[in-house]
Design an enzyme around this catalytic site. Structure first.
Site, short mmCIF file in Angstrom:
data_model
loop_
_atom_site.label_atom_id
_atom_site.label_comp_id
_atom_site.label_asym_id
_atom_site.label_seq_id
_atom_site.Cartn_x
_atom_site.Cartn_y
_atom_site.Cartn_z
N LYS A 194 0.83 -1.20 0.00
CA LYS A 194 0.00 0.00 0.00
C LYS A 194 0.86 1.25 0.00
O LYS A 194 0.49 2.28 -0.57
CB LYS A 194 -0.93 0.00 1.21
CG LYS A 194 -1.96 -1.12 1.17
CD LYS A 194 -2.79 -1.17 2.44
CE LYS A 194 -3.77 -2.34 2.41
NZ LYS A 194 -4.54 -2.46 3.66
N ARG A 195 2.01 1.18 0.63
CA ARG A 195 2.89 2.34 0.69
C ARG A 195 3.69 2.52 -0.60
O ARG A 195 4.34 3.54 -0.79
CB ARG A 195 3.85 2.20 1.89
CG ARG A 195 3.19 2.42 3.23
CD ARG A 195 4.17 2.26 4.37
NE ARG A 195 4.61 0.87 4.51
CZ ARG A 195 5.46 0.44 5.45
NH1 ARG A 195 5.97 1.30 6.30
NH2 ARG A 195 5.80 -0.83 5.52
#
Length: 348
Positions: free
Chosen positions: A222-223
Site C-alpha cells: 500500500k505504501r
C-alpha cells in the site's frame, strides 16, 4: 514430482482456498493468490473456498469483509464454499483439548509481555525436533529442521487459537487439497505439517507464490502504490482486464498470447508455468490490456461505460447530445480506462 496439471480422474476432488483477513483493504497483488487458487480449482473441476479469517476480533471489520466479497465477485471469482473462521472457534478448542490430552501440546503459564506481571496460560505445541520435508510445486523439495522453531504458540488460551492452529484445522475440515499462498508462508509450512500429523490430518500439496514487485523492484504494498481492487473498479477499469493482468504477474501460458478471457485463463492455467522469481506489476501494461479489452466490447457496452463515467455537465452539452456516437468512437481510441474521462473533463 507429480504433474498436477494432469491429475487422474480417480484423484480426490481438487479443493483450494483463499483465506484473507478483513483487517484492511486488500491490494491488487494479494488478489493474485485468489486468482491462481480459483483458476487451478476450476481447471480441475474442483472447488474454490473463500474463508474469511476474522479471529482478530479487534481489527476485523465488516466493511473490509464486504469489500473482499464485492471485489472477488466483480472479477468473476465465484466461490463454491464460504466460511468465516470465527464460526469455528468451538472446533478449534476441541482440537486444542485433544492435542493436550495426547501430549502434542501443553498449557504454559507465562508472564505477559506487556510488563504487567499478569500470568497467562497459553497453549504451545510440543515440538518433536525432527526434519520435515515437503515438495512445493513451485519451489521444489524443502527440508527444515523443526528444532529452530521451538515449542511454538498455538493459542493465547483455549478459546483464542492463533493462525497456525486455526488454518490447519480449517483446511482439514474443508477438505483443502492444494494450498496456494504467498512465499512469505514457506517458513510456516513445517509448523503446519507438524500440527497435521498430530491431529491426523493429511498434508495438502503446497505451492508458494513468489512476491509481486512494483516497477522499482520493491515488494508491492500500500505504501508503494498498490491499490485495492475496488479502486480500479471505481476508476473505470474492466474486471476482465484486471483478471487478465494479475494472472500474468509471474505466470505465462508458454505462448505469445497475452489477452485472455475468464474461460481462456481457466483452460490455459497451470501451476508449473508459475515462475520461481518475483513477478512485476506494470501499470502501463495494465493500461494496454484494459484498452484492448475495451476494444473487444460491443458498441452498446462501450456506450454504457462511457455514459457512466462521463461527467453530467458534459453529457448535457448540445454538441455531446448531437454527436454522441462520434464522440464515443473518438474517446475509445484515446483512453486507457474509463476513469480518464473525468480527468479529461476537469483539464478541459
Amino acid at each position: 514430482m507429480t504433474n498436477v496439471s494432469n491429475i487422474p480422474n480417480s484423484a480426490p476432488t481438487v479443493v483450494t482456498r483463499f483465506a484473507p483477513s478483513p483487517t484492511g483493504l486488500l491490494h491488487l497483488g494479494t488478489y493474485r493468490t485468489a486468482i491462481f487458487s480459483y483458476l487451478f480449482a476450476k481447471k480441475h473441476n474442483g472447488k474454490f473456498v473463500l474463508r474469511i479469517e476474522d479471529t482478530d476480533r479487534e481489527r476485523s471489520k465488516k466493511e473490509f469483509e464486504d469489500n473482499i466479497l464485492r471485489s472477488l465477485k466483480w472479477i468473476g471469482l465465484d466461490h463454491d464454499v464460504f466460511v468465516r473462521q470465527s464460526e469455528n472457534v468451538a472446533r478449534h478448542r476441541a482440537v486444542l483439548e485433544q492435542m493436550i490430552a495426547t501430549g502434542h501440546a501443553y498449557v504454559s503459564k507465562e508472564a505477559s509481555k506487556d510488563g504487567s506481571g499478569i500470568i497467562k496460560e497459553i497453549v504451545r505445541f510440543k515440538n518433536p525436533n525432527i526434519n520435515v520435508t515437503f515438495t512445493d510445486i513451485i519451489k521444489g523439495e524443502v527440508t527444515v529442521h523443526t528444532a529452530d522453531l521451538g515449542d511454538f504458540v498455538l493459542a493465547k488460551n483455549l478459546s483464542e487459537p492463533l493462525f497456525h492452529l486455526a488454518v490447519v484445522v480449517d483446511d482439514f475440515d474443508e477438505g483443502v487439497t492444494h494450498v496456494i499462498r504467498g512465499d512469505d508462508h514457506v517458513s510456516n509450512t513445517p509448523r503446519h505439517i507438524l500440527i497435521q500429523r498430530a491431529i491426523g490430518a493429511p498434508t495438502p500439496t503446497y505451492a508458494h507464490l513468489p512476491l509481486v514487485l512494483g516497477l522499482d523492484k520493491q515488494k508491492l504494498s500500500k505504501r508503494r502504490g498498490a491499490r485495492a481492487l475496488s479502486d480500479y473498479q471505481e476508476g473505470g477499469y474492466l474486471a476482465e482486464a484486471i483478471l487478465n493482468m494479475v494472472a500474468l504477474i509471474g505466470w505465462n501460458p508458454g505462448t505469445e498470447q497475452e489477452l485472455f478471457t475468464h474461460d481462456e485463463l481457466i483452460d490455459n492455467f497451470t501451476l508449473e508455468r508459475v515462475q520461481k522469481s518475483a513477478g512485476v506489476f506494470n501499470p502501463e501494461k495494465l493500461e494496454w490490456i484494459n484498452r484492448e479489452h475495451t476494444k473487444r466490447m460491443s458498441h452498446e457496452e462501450q456506450a454504457v461505460m462511457l455514459d457512466a463515467f462521463m461527467p453530467t455537465r458534459i453529457k448535457e452539452l448540445p454538441l455531446y447530445v448531437q454527436k454522441r456516437d462520434r464522440i464515443h468512437s473518438l474517446l475509445i481510441e484515446r483512453i486507457g480506462h474509463f476513469g480518464e474521462l473525468r480527468d479529461m473533463a476537469e483539464s478541459g
